[in-house]
Design a protein around this motif. Structure first.
Motif, PDB file in Angstrom:
ATOM      1  N   UNK A 205       5.910   1.368  -3.144  1.00 38.83           N
ATOM      2  CA  UNK A 205       6.366   2.628  -3.746  1.00 38.83           C
ATOM      3  C   UNK A 205       5.159   3.341  -4.334  1.00 38.83           C
ATOM      4  N   UNK A 206       4.977   4.609  -3.976  1.00 37.96           N
ATOM      5  CA  UNK A 206       3.822   5.383  -4.439  1.00 37.96           C
ATOM      6  C   UNK A 206       4.267   6.678  -5.086  1.00 37.96           C
ATOM      7  N   UNK A 207       3.623   7.007  -6.183  1.00 35.73           N
ATOM      8  CA  UNK A 207       3.806   8.296  -6.853  1.00 35.73           C
ATOM      9  C   UNK A 207       2.449   8.977  -6.910  1.00 35.73           C
ATOM     10  N   UNK A 208       2.359  10.199  -6.402  1.00 41.99           N
ATOM     11  CA  UNK A 208       1.113  10.951  -6.416  1.00 41.99           C
ATOM     12  C   UNK A 208       1.349  12.329  -7.014  1.00 41.99           C
ATOM     13  N   UNK A 229       3.735  16.968  -6.530  1.00 41.63           N
ATOM     14  CA  UNK A 229       4.229  15.627  -6.797  1.00 41.63           C
ATOM     15  C   UNK A 229       4.987  15.074  -5.589  1.00 41.63           C
ATOM     16  N   UNK A 230       4.663  13.835  -5.227  1.00 41.64           N
ATOM     17  CA  UNK A 230       5.292  13.222  -4.059  1.00 41.64           C
ATOM     18  C   UNK A 230       5.636  11.776  -4.367  1.00 41.64           C
ATOM     19  N   UNK A 231       6.786  11.335  -3.865  1.00 40.08           N
ATOM     20  CA  UNK A 231       7.235   9.946  -3.972  1.00 40.08           C
ATOM     21  C   UNK A 231       7.386   9.391  -2.563  1.00 40.08           C
ATOM     22  N   UNK A 232       6.850   8.209  -2.343  1.00 41.91           N
ATOM     23  CA  UNK A 232       6.876   7.611  -1.006  1.00 41.91           C
ATOM     24  C   UNK A 232       7.293   6.148  -1.132  1.00 41.91           C
ATOM     25  N   UNK A 233       8.291   5.770  -0.354  1.00 46.41           N
ATOM     26  CA  UNK A 233       8.753   4.391  -0.276  1.00 46.41           C
ATOM     27  C   UNK A 233       8.549   3.898   1.151  1.00 46.41           C
ATOM     28  N   UNK A 234       7.860   2.780   1.271  1.00 41.82           N
ATOM     29  CA  UNK A 234       7.578   2.244   2.601  1.00 41.82           C
ATOM     30  C   UNK A 234       7.929   0.757   2.618  1.00 41.82           C
TER      31      UNK A 234
END
Length: 240
Positions: A205-208, A229-234
């Motif tokens: 999980x990434x928050x940028x 702002x971006x949220x990414x779940x991989x």
């Protein structure tokens, strides 16, 4: 040495390692690695050589911790848009035996072979302390200055979650004028990354985010893939 020598040497690496990503040989007290995948990362993973569609390079390290390397990458699909970059680095890395402490420092030079631009340089350093890794880097690129810090806090013992963070400051020599008349000369970006292994799968999980908003994002060229702002779940799982 002439630039053409290193270019020919790197091209030779491309062909010699086409069937194997990394070739390793011991030369007395030195360890030589040739590869078509990135052989080394510096400053605890904060700094890595550039990556393109075709890559190759060498890394030569001594038992006392000194190392030297050169990496060449290219991008583009035709002769008109072909871009070749050569990264040369040298540094020193030491890990104290019987302890969880180590440190590293060095310099990497980025040279654009096919473009008429000045080379850029990046100073980097890193330390490791009982499972925690910290890295810092300062780059002097044509027209800009970039400073980055990185922290990998390892895995929490109770929840089993890995935590890493990155923060960057970017300053332009000449401010950019936006369509609305505003000017942007400096901005920051950051990221927070969480990782967790569960049922043989890896979840990340990434928050940028950045300090730029709206139309200001047209001037963004930092570490993150997105300005806002971006949220990414991989999630990934091995097939075998």
């Amino acid at each position: 040495m002439p630039r053409s020598f290193w270019l020919l040497l790197t091209l030779a690496v491309f062909y010699q390692t086409a069937s194997a990503q990394t070739l390793q040989r011991e030369l007395g007290e030195f360890d030589l690695k040739l590869g078509t995948t990135q052989i080394r990362s510096m400053a605890q993973g904060l700094v890595t050589p550039s990556k393109g569609s075709l890559d190759g390079g060498l890394d030569l390290s001594h038992q006392n911790g000194l190392y030297f390397g050169q990496w060449t990458s290219n991008s583009g699909t035709s002769a008109d848009d072909l871009s070749i970059e050569m990264d040369t680095y040298a540094g020193y890395k030491h890990q104290f035996s019987g302890s969880g402490y180590g440190y590293e420092f060095g310099l990497i030079n980025y040279e654009h072979i096919t473009e008429d631009v000045d080379p850029s340089r990046e100073f980097y350093s890193g330390i490791s302390l009982f499972g925690t890794r910290l890295g810092a880097a300062f780059s002097n690129d044509p027209g800009r200055r970039d400073t980055s810090v990185y922290a990998d806090l390892g895995t929490t013992p109770l929840l089993g979650i890995g935590l890493s963070m990155r923060y960057g400051n970017h300053r332009l020599d000449d401010p950019l004028t936006l369509a609305n008349g505003e000017m942007v000369q400096a901005y920051n970006d950051w990221s927070v990354n969480l990782s967790r292994s569960w049922a043989k799968a890896q979840f990340n999980f990434s928050y940028t985010g950045t300090s730029l908003r709206g139309e200001d994002c047209t001037s963004y060229s930092g570490h993150n893939a997105y300005c806002d702002t971006a949220l990414l779940l991989r999630a990934s799982h091995p097939l075998f």
